[in-house]
Design an enzyme around this catalytic site. Structure first.
Site, PDB file in Angstrom:
ATOM      1  N   HIS A  74       1.023  -1.181  -0.142  1.00  0.00           N
ATOM      2  CA  HIS A  74      -0.004   0.056  -0.001  1.00  0.00           C
ATOM      3  C   HIS A  74       0.916   1.145  -0.038  1.00  0.00           C
ATOM      4  CE1 HIS A  74      -3.775  -2.020   1.927  1.00  0.00           C
ATOM      5  NE2 HIS A  74      -3.200  -2.783   0.951  1.00  0.00           N
ATOM      6  N   GLU A  76       1.018   3.812   1.852  1.00  0.00           N
ATOM      7  CA  GLU A  76       1.633   4.190   3.192  1.00  0.00           C
ATOM      8  C   GLU A  76       2.699   3.397   3.688  1.00  0.00           C
ATOM      9  OE1 GLU A  76      -3.004   4.289   3.411  1.00  0.00           O
ATOM     10  OE2 GLU A  76      -1.523   3.354   2.422  1.00  0.00           O
ATOM     11  N   CYS A 104      -6.252   1.834   5.639  1.00  0.00           N
ATOM     12  CA  CYS A 104      -6.903   0.577   6.150  1.00  0.00           C
ATOM     13  C   CYS A 104      -6.181   0.166   7.480  1.00  0.00           C
ATOM     14  CB  CYS A 104      -6.365  -0.254   5.224  1.00  0.00           C
ATOM     15  SG  CYS A 104      -4.786  -0.975   5.051  1.00  0.00           S
ATOM     16  N   CYS A 107      -2.472  -0.530   7.421  1.00  0.00           N
ATOM     17  CA  CYS A 107      -1.651   0.692   7.260  1.00  0.00           C
ATOM     18  C   CYS A 107      -1.633   1.372   8.832  1.00  0.00           C
ATOM     19  CB  CYS A 107      -2.095   1.290   6.325  1.00  0.00           C
ATOM     20  SG  CYS A 107      -1.620   0.657   4.746  1.00  0.00           S
TER      21      CYS A 107
END
Length: 171
Positions: A74, A76, A104, A107
């Protein structure tokens, strides 16, 4: 959600700290939006992230689980990995992370584990949001670290980028 900053001194003063704060938040969020567009160009969901320390960008990332064949890739996570490598420490205690979409749960947990001090995000993720929409992982009183959270920075632009991406995929 919108945030307004008013300078009650009734004069334009570039040294006023809130003026600088708003400009920094928007500047770094615009960089995250640029990164999200790069991800979208590669067929990834357009989410971008930037990690800063002391006003300097130390990490960048965009969603890349398809390109990396890695479900944890992801924006992040990739930005925090780059920042940690750059500063030589897995703890990002004085860092701020700017992200176009609410992180999410995975993260959000990584933000806590890395001791990121501040999260600034654009749009809420009503389906998977781990910071405000579904869960409140990043600033939970149950954990050993709490992340300061600012939401809604350039939210309309962040939402529009996602809307256009998914609309194009449906066509």
């Amino acid at each position: 959600m919108f945030a307004f900053v008013v300078n009650f001194q009734l004069r334009h003063d570039a040294s006023f700290p809130y003026y600088k704060l708003v400009n920094c938040e928007e500047r770094f969020m615009r960089e995250a939006l640029r990164l999200a567009r790069e991800g979208a160009a590669g067929g990834e969901v357009p989410v971008g992230a930037v990690v800063t320390i002391g006003g300097e960008v130390v990490g960048r990332g965009w969603n890349a689980p398809i390109a990396h064949q890695d479900p944890t890739a992801h924006a992040e996570i990739l930005a925090m990995r780059e920042a940690a490598l750059r500063i030589g420490n897995y703890r990002l205690e004085s860092a701020s992370l700017y992200c176009t979409l609410e992180p999410c749960v995975m993260c959000a947990g990584a933000l806590v584990a890395a001791r990121v001090s501040r999260l600034v995000f654009g749009a809420r993720d009503l389906r998977f949001g781990g910071v405000r929409s579904k869960f409140r992982v990043a600033d939970s009183d149950l954990l050993n670290h709490s992340v300061e959270i600012v939401e809604g920075v350039l939210a309309a632009e962040c939402v529009e980028l996602l809307r256009r991406f998914f609309e194009a995929r449906r066509d």
